[in-house]
Design a protein around this motif. Structure first.
Motif, PDB file in Angstrom:
ATOM      1  N   ALA A  53      -3.200 -10.766  15.069  1.00 48.21           N
ATOM      2  CA  ALA A  53      -4.489 -10.272  14.548  1.00 48.21           C
ATOM      3  C   ALA A  53      -4.283  -9.088  13.599  1.00 48.21           C
ATOM      4  O   ALA A  53      -4.878  -9.012  12.525  1.00 48.21           O
ATOM      5  N   GLU A  54      -3.404  -8.180  14.016  1.00 43.30           N
ATOM      6  CA  GLU A  54      -3.152  -6.985  13.231  1.00 43.30           C
ATOM      7  C   GLU A  54      -2.494  -7.350  11.889  1.00 43.30           C
ATOM      8  O   GLU A  54      -2.831  -6.801  10.840  1.00 43.30           O
ATOM      9  N   ILE A  55      -1.551  -8.285  11.951  1.00 40.90           N
ATOM     10  CA  ILE A  55      -0.856  -8.700  10.734  1.00 40.90           C
ATOM     11  C   ILE A  55      -1.820  -9.363   9.762  1.00 40.90           C
ATOM     12  O   ILE A  55      -1.828  -9.052   8.564  1.00 40.90           O
ATOM     13  N   ILE A  56      -2.681 -10.234  10.289  1.00 35.34           N
ATOM     14  CA  ILE A  56      -3.633 -10.915   9.410  1.00 35.34           C
ATOM     15  C   ILE A  56      -4.594  -9.900   8.782  1.00 35.34           C
ATOM     16  O   ILE A  56      -4.851  -9.943   7.584  1.00 35.34           O
ATOM     17  N   GLY A  57      -5.064  -8.951   9.588  1.00 29.82           N
ATOM     18  CA  GLY A  57      -5.980  -7.925   9.068  1.00 29.82           C
ATOM     19  C   GLY A  57      -5.376  -7.169   7.903  1.00 29.82           C
ATOM     20  O   GLY A  57      -5.999  -7.023   6.845  1.00 29.82           O
ATOM     21  N   ILE A  58      -4.146  -6.711   8.080  1.00 28.15           N
ATOM     22  CA  ILE A  58      -3.497  -5.935   7.022  1.00 28.15           C
ATOM     23  C   ILE A  58      -3.137  -6.826   5.829  1.00 28.15           C
ATOM     24  O   ILE A  58      -3.311  -6.444   4.677  1.00 28.15           O
ATOM     25  N   ALA A  59      -2.695  -8.033   6.113  1.00 26.63           N
ATOM     26  CA  ALA A  59      -2.322  -8.954   5.024  1.00 26.63           C
ATOM     27  C   ALA A  59      -3.539  -9.353   4.189  1.00 26.63           C
ATOM     28  O   ALA A  59      -3.425  -9.611   2.995  1.00 26.63           O
TER      29      ALA A  59
END
Ligand code: G
Ligand code: MN
Length: 273
Positions: A53-59
């Motif tokens: 979730a965190e990776i998708i948010g930042i990406a």
């Protein structure tokens, strides 16, 4: 923390750390696997799998989601080609999540080329989008959705019933599948009778509207046999969740598939035992 995640994304793209994990989507009537959802995972060599979730948010904020999405799409399609060789799985479908930022005019042609390369017909691809894509309500998004639909892919509306998801999307866009958000599945087995009763009505309501609009329904996040049993009585076609299988890398999934339905062995008994 943020800088670190951005670095992991960068390194991940350069060193091929991104991978697709696959979660079976199962027919509630007979327990057979109907398809798989591909879920993005970043496998860091020292830290292991990082929270997606965190990776998708930042990406999504820094634009890397486009390249990550491309990478996951091509890996998942290659995985599907491998799975398709197994007995009885030649027609199984693959659902892929798309971020709003991936909805660019070149997407349908790129997808078509990938499918051709891997010998997969577009009818076996489900494009999962959330209301975030539809909320843009831009002509480009419309054209891309129409093109994907014309190519023969199906469109699934993810996390339905939460956020800003609106019934009018079912009307205005070519949606084929509605995925009922996991929060509804969870409340079906709440210890509070009132919550259970109301969630049941909500799920039945979403199901009825979806069917009337010609959409098939998938219940997400099935974790208990109780939830499975309730959903089975509700004329919901498909289910997905930890009870059946966690999202798995291809090799683990291939082993796990043995546990799933054959004509005389329903999947749930295998999954629940
Ligand atoms: O937004 P979308 O529905 O595509 O997100 C699916 C997410 O839910 C994935 O990250 C997946 O790992 C997770 N997931 C899948 N099955 C279950 C489940 O049964 N329970 C919970 N809590 N999460 C699940
Ligand atoms: Mn999804």
């Amino acid at each position: 923390k943020r800088l670190e995640t951005e670095q992991f994304i960068d390194q991940g793209l350069r060193n091929d750390w991104f991978t697709a994990h696959l979660q079976p989507i199962v027919s509630l009537s007979d327990g057979r696997v109907a398809g798989f959802e591909a879920l993005m995972r970043l496998r860091h060599p020292e830290r292991g799998i990082l929270p997606p979730a965190e990776i998708i948010g930042i990406a999504e904020e820094n634009g890397a989601i486009g390249r990550i999405g491309d990478c996951i799409l091509s890996k998942a399609i290659a995985d599907l080609a491998v799975i398709s060789k197994l007995d009885g799985l030649a027609d199984i479908y693959l659902a892929v999540n798309f971020s709003p930022l991936q909805f660019e005019p070149a997407l349908p042609a790129r997808l078509a080329a990938l499918l051709l390369e891997n010998g997969i017909t577009p009818a076996r691809i489900v494009v999962e989008i959330t209301e975030a894509v539809l909320m843009l309500d831009s002509p480009v998004v419309r054209d891309v959705l129409d093109a994907l639909s014309e190519l023969g892919c199906r469109i699934a509306l993810d996390d339905f019933g939460t956020g800003y998801s609106s019934l009018s999307y079912l009307n205005r866009f070519p949606v084929d599948i509605v995925k009922i958000d996991q929060s509804f599945t969870r409340s079906l087995s709440s210890d509070q009778p009132d919550v259970r009763r109301k969630s049941r009505m909500l799920v039945e309501g979403i199901r009825t509207i979806s069917h009337q609009m010609g959409c098939a329904v998938v219940a997400e996040g099935i974790e208990t046999t109780e939830q499975w049993d309730i959903l089975q009585t509700m004329d919901v076609e498909f289910g997905q969740g930890y009870l059946l299988s966690r999202p798995l890398p291809l090799d683990a999934l291939l082993e796990k598939l043995d546990e799933f339905a054959t004509p005389d062995m329903p999947a749930r008994r295998a999954a629940a035992s």
